[in-house]
Design a protein around this motif. Structure first.
Motif, PDB file in Angstrom:
ATOM      1  N   MET A   1       0.584  -1.292   0.047  1.00 25.67           N
ATOM      2  CA  MET A   1       0.105   0.154  -0.022  1.00 25.67           C
ATOM      3  C   MET A   1       0.728   1.318   0.022  1.00 25.67           C
ATOM      4  O   MET A   1       0.536   2.297  -0.782  1.00 25.67           O
ATOM      5  CB  MET A   1      -0.943  -0.027   1.126  1.00 25.67           C
ATOM      6  CG  MET A   1      -2.258  -0.738   1.142  1.00 25.67           C
ATOM      7  SD  MET A   1      -3.217  -0.778   2.567  1.00 25.67           S
ATOM      8  CE  MET A   1      -3.454   0.858   2.921  1.00 25.67           C
ATOM      9  N   GLU A   2       1.789   1.329   0.788  1.00 23.13           N
ATOM     10  CA  GLU A   2       2.629   2.433   0.823  1.00 23.13           C
ATOM     11  C   GLU A   2       3.413   2.813  -0.521  1.00 23.13           C
ATOM     12  O   GLU A   2       3.640   3.762  -0.945  1.00 23.13           O
ATOM     13  CB  GLU A   2       3.703   2.183   1.979  1.00 23.13           C
ATOM     14  CG  GLU A   2       4.666   3.304   2.127  1.00 23.13           C
ATOM     15  CD  GLU A   2       5.804   3.128   3.234  1.00 23.13           C
ATOM     16  OE1 GLU A   2       6.596   4.140   3.521  1.00 23.13           O
ATOM     17  OE2 GLU A   2       5.552   2.165   4.182  1.00 23.13           O
ATOM     18  N   LYS A   3       3.791   1.514  -1.100  1.00 29.19           N
ATOM     19  CA  LYS A   3       4.524   1.762  -2.584  1.00 29.19           C
ATOM     20  C   LYS A   3       3.712   2.154  -3.355  1.00 29.19           C
ATOM     21  O   LYS A   3       3.729   2.917  -4.156  1.00 29.19           O
ATOM     22  CB  LYS A   3       4.913   0.317  -2.774  1.00 29.19           C
ATOM     23  CG  LYS A   3       5.804   0.180  -4.130  1.00 29.19           C
ATOM     24  CD  LYS A   3       6.166  -1.031  -4.515  1.00 29.19           C
ATOM     25  CE  LYS A   3       6.856  -1.083  -5.847  1.00 29.19           C
ATOM     26  NZ  LYS A   3       7.203  -2.399  -6.274  1.00 29.19           N
ATOM     27  N   LEU A   4       2.246   1.600  -3.543  1.00 35.02           N
ATOM     28  CA  LEU A   4       1.419   2.146  -4.522  1.00 35.02           C
ATOM     29  C   LEU A   4       0.875   3.542  -4.270  1.00 35.02           C
ATOM     30  O   LEU A   4       0.548   4.108  -5.275  1.00 35.02           O
ATOM     31  CB  LEU A   4       0.329   0.951  -4.318  1.00 35.02           C
ATOM     32  CG  LEU A   4       0.446  -0.529  -4.941  1.00 35.02           C
ATOM     33  CD1 LEU A   4      -0.921  -1.403  -4.467  1.00 35.02           C
ATOM     34  CD2 LEU A   4       0.817  -0.636  -6.185  1.00 35.02           C
ATOM     35  N   SER A   5       0.828   3.778  -3.191  1.00 38.81           N
ATOM     36  CA  SER A   5       0.301   5.263  -2.848  1.00 38.81           C
ATOM     37  C   SER A   5       1.504   6.412  -3.511  1.00 38.81           C
ATOM     38  O   SER A   5       0.800   7.503  -3.692  1.00 38.81           O
ATOM     39  CB  SER A   5       0.407   5.556  -1.340  1.00 38.81           C
ATOM     40  OG  SER A   5      -0.609   4.674  -0.665  1.00 38.81           O
ATOM     41  N   LYS A   6       2.371   5.768  -3.773  1.00 41.57           N
ATOM     42  CA  LYS A   6       3.539   6.704  -4.466  1.00 41.57           C
ATOM     43  C   LYS A   6       3.547   6.739  -6.073  1.00 41.57           C
ATOM     44  O   LYS A   6       4.215   7.398  -6.459  1.00 41.57           O
ATOM     45  CB  LYS A   6       4.899   6.581  -3.804  1.00 41.57           C
ATOM     46  CG  LYS A   6       5.105   6.636  -2.124  1.00 41.57           C
ATOM     47  CD  LYS A   6       6.208   6.601  -1.810  1.00 41.57           C
ATOM     48  CE  LYS A   6       6.461   6.591  -0.276  1.00 41.57           C
ATOM     49  NZ  LYS A   6       7.606   6.102   0.452  1.00 41.57           N
ATOM     50  N   ALA A   7       2.893   5.700  -6.448  1.00 43.08           N
ATOM     51  CA  ALA A   7       2.931   5.383  -7.945  1.00 43.08           C
ATOM     52  C   ALA A   7       2.059   6.838  -8.525  1.00 43.08           C
ATOM     53  O   ALA A   7       1.258   7.461  -7.863  1.00 43.08           O
ATOM     54  CB  ALA A   7       2.097   4.135  -8.190  1.00 43.08           C
ATOM     55  N   ARG A   8       2.529   6.717  -9.928  1.00 45.20           N
ATOM     56  CA  ARG A   8       1.837   8.053 -10.731  1.00 45.20           C
ATOM     57  C   ARG A   8       0.627   7.811 -10.950  1.00 45.20           C
ATOM     58  O   ARG A   8      -0.154   6.740 -11.161  1.00 45.20           O
ATOM     59  CB  ARG A   8       2.501   7.713 -12.251  1.00 45.20           C
ATOM     60  CG  ARG A   8       2.322   9.097 -13.039  1.00 45.20           C
ATOM     61  CD  ARG A   8       3.226   8.805 -14.368  1.00 45.20           C
ATOM     62  NE  ARG A   8       2.772   7.854 -15.115  1.00 45.20           N
ATOM     63  CZ  ARG A   8       1.648   7.767 -16.110  1.00 45.20           C
ATOM     64  NH1 ARG A   8       1.087   9.251 -16.250  1.00 45.20           N
ATOM     65  NH2 ARG A   8       1.500   6.986 -17.002  1.00 45.20           N
ATOM     66  N   MET A   9      -0.438   8.976 -10.983  1.00 49.90           N
ATOM     67  CA  MET A   9      -1.631   8.974 -10.766  1.00 49.90           C
ATOM     68  C   MET A   9      -2.305   8.383  -9.548  1.00 49.90           C
ATOM     69  O   MET A   9      -3.830   8.461  -9.850  1.00 49.90           O
ATOM     70  CB  MET A   9      -2.218   8.755 -12.075  1.00 49.90           C
ATOM     71  CG  MET A   9      -1.820   9.453 -13.219  1.00 49.90           C
ATOM     72  SD  MET A   9      -2.805   9.072 -15.004  1.00 49.90           S
ATOM     73  CE  MET A   9      -1.898   7.614 -15.251  1.00 49.90           C
ATOM     74  N   VAL A  10      -1.638   7.629  -8.881  1.00 51.86           N
ATOM     75  CA  VAL A  10      -2.509   7.037  -7.631  1.00 51.86           C
ATOM     76  C   VAL A  10      -2.965   8.239  -6.372  1.00 51.86           C
ATOM     77  O   VAL A  10      -1.697   8.847  -6.186  1.00 51.86           O
ATOM     78  CB  VAL A  10      -1.711   5.914  -7.111  1.00 51.86           C
ATOM     79  CG1 VAL A  10      -2.523   5.405  -5.811  1.00 51.86           C
ATOM     80  CG2 VAL A  10      -1.695   4.842  -8.293  1.00 51.86           C
ATOM     81  N   ARG A  11      -3.972   8.474  -6.134  1.00 49.10           N
ATOM     82  CA  ARG A  11      -4.324   9.455  -5.009  1.00 49.10           C
ATOM     83  C   ARG A  11      -4.668   8.891  -3.728  1.00 49.10           C
ATOM     84  O   ARG A  11      -4.850   9.513  -2.671  1.00 49.10           O
ATOM     85  CB  ARG A  11      -5.288  10.454  -5.446  1.00 49.10           C
ATOM     86  CG  ARG A  11      -6.612   9.899  -5.660  1.00 49.10           C
ATOM     87  CD  ARG A  11      -7.615  11.051  -6.116  1.00 49.10           C
ATOM     88  NE  ARG A  11      -8.939  10.406  -6.576  1.00 49.10           N
ATOM     89  CZ  ARG A  11      -9.726  10.235  -5.813  1.00 49.10           C
ATOM     90  NH1 ARG A  11      -9.621  10.048  -4.222  1.00 49.10           N
ATOM     91  NH2 ARG A  11     -11.196   9.765  -6.100  1.00 49.10           N
ATOM     92  N   GLY A  12      -4.811   7.275  -3.756  1.00 50.18           N
ATOM     93  CA  GLY A  12      -5.353   6.768  -2.449  1.00 50.18           C
ATOM     94  C   GLY A  12      -5.187   5.158  -2.441  1.00 50.18           C
ATOM     95  O   GLY A  12      -5.328   4.473  -3.628  1.00 50.18           O
TER      96      GLY A  12
END
Length: 384
Positions: free
Chosen positions: A80-91
């Motif tokens: 979750m922490e990694k995906l939260s920093k992905a491009r165009m991801v806001r939550g």
């Protein structure tokens, strides 16, 4: 000579010195094209409205993208922490999903249970905005039911019911803490929401999750984000979008829209046949004029062009009138509740209308092209 051709074409269509039937049939053709274009614009706008309303309801209850894993998914907090920093991801928020059986006295039904983190879920969906009664506090033994499911089970806020999963030896007791209404019968009649820890205990998944939900800054680019995440995560993770999870439904809506376009386009086709008839009569009426023009030096191609322009003029006028009429009707339907829908069926009380520039331009272009093509035979006959 080009200006002369346009001048003669306008004179032949709109001049009073013509065969009376030409004027009547030309007027009917213009009205037919106008009605066909207006009907197509209104129908497509209403279908677009329902389509967007449906997408809004689906996105309101589900995330734009979900990441799941083959096998036990224990490392979801790190992911979750990694995906939260992905491009165009806001939550990002974890969830658990599984089948269960709920019972209330002698009534029972299979349901889909979804466990959520109440705080994290606010960043990925509008679930909390769909609650009509109560809330999902995160306290153990509390549940939120869909409106239709609560009605069928005879439950309300504060009522107790039993729930049984394949991992449990005996049913567990839950208390209704809230009721939600998404406007989608399938969701409202089959979904039960719990807090994440209660769902983990219910399904024997302590410390793990079924997947991670993601909210994007632009839901329409979900496929692009899916491809990027799938490349970066690889096996055993797999990524799905909200479109993947409802592909059959949206494919059916797209097919219905295409069929409606083809059916209503027949109105325009009938009007175009009238154009061919009126121009054929016009050619027969203007045989002497054609002879005079050719004696003055006009070529066969220029004669053909005059009558082809007649068809184009009729089609353009009809399409323009249809655009104005259709746009006006869409504005009226969107602004005033002329057509009222039963809220208990559609969850809205008026037609959802959404005009799209592409659809409007396509309808007008089809009307003009068909009108121009319908003048081809009379124009060839005139050239002979």
């Amino acid at each position: 000579m080009q200006r002369v051709e346009w001048f003669i074409a306008r004179r032949y269509v709109w001049s009073e010195r013509r065969h009376p039937f030409v004027g009547i049939i030309s007027t009917i053709s213009v009205l037919g094209i106008a009605v066909g274009v207006a009907a197509l614009i209104v129908v497509l706008a209403v279908m677009n409205g329902f389509d967007e309303d449906l997408k809004d309801r689906i996105i309101g209850l589900h995330a734009h993208v979900t990441v799941e894993k083959e096998g036990v998914f224990r490392e979801y907090p790190v992911l979750m922490e990694k995906l939260s920093k992905a491009r165009m991801v806001r939550g990002a928020a974890p969830y658990i999903e599984g089948q269960a059986l709920i019972q209330n006295e002698e009534w029972g039904s299979g349901v889909l249970v979804r466990g959520l983190d109440p705080q994290a879920e606010r960043t990925v969906s509008r679930f909390h905005q769909l609650l009509t009664e109560g809330r999902l506090s995160g306290s153990p033994g509390r549940a939120v039911l869909g409106l239709e499911l609560a009605k069928r089970a005879g439950l309300k806020v504060g009522s107790e019911f039993k729930i049984l999963t394949q991992n449990a030896e005996k049913p567990s007791k839950l208390t209704v803490e809230g009721i939600f209404s998404s406007g989608m019968y399938e969701f409202d009649a089959n979904l039960v929401f719990l807090d994440l820890k209660s769902a983990q205990a219910l399904f024997g998944m302590e410390g793990s999750a079924s997947g991670v939900s993601l909210a994007l800054t632009d839901p329409s680019r979900a496929e692009e984000v899916k491809a990027e995440l799938q490349r970066s995560l690889g096996y055993p993770y797999y990524v799905r979008t909200w479109m993947d999870m409802n592909r059959t439904l949206f494919a059916a809506l797209k097919l219905e829209k295409i069929v409606m376009f083809l059916i209503l386009a027949l109105i325009i086709l009938v009007a175009c046949l009238n154009i061919a008839g009126s121009l054929t009569i016009l050619v027969m009426d203007k045989t002497k004029d054609i002879g005079v023009l050719m004696a003055l030096g006009a070529t066969r191609f220029q004669i053909m062009k005059i009558f082809a322009l007649d068809g184009l003029l009729i089609g353009t006028v009809g399409a323009a009138a249809g655009l104005a009429l259709g746009t006006g009707l869409c504005f009226v339907l969107k602004t005033y509740p002329i057509v009222e829908l039963p809220r208990e069926i559609y969850y809205i009380n008026r037609l959802p209308v959404q005009m799209q520039a592409f659809d409007t331009g396509l309808v007008a272009a089809v009307a003009v092209i068909l009108s121009f093509l319908s003048a081809f035979y009379p124009a060839v006959m005139a050239g002979r």
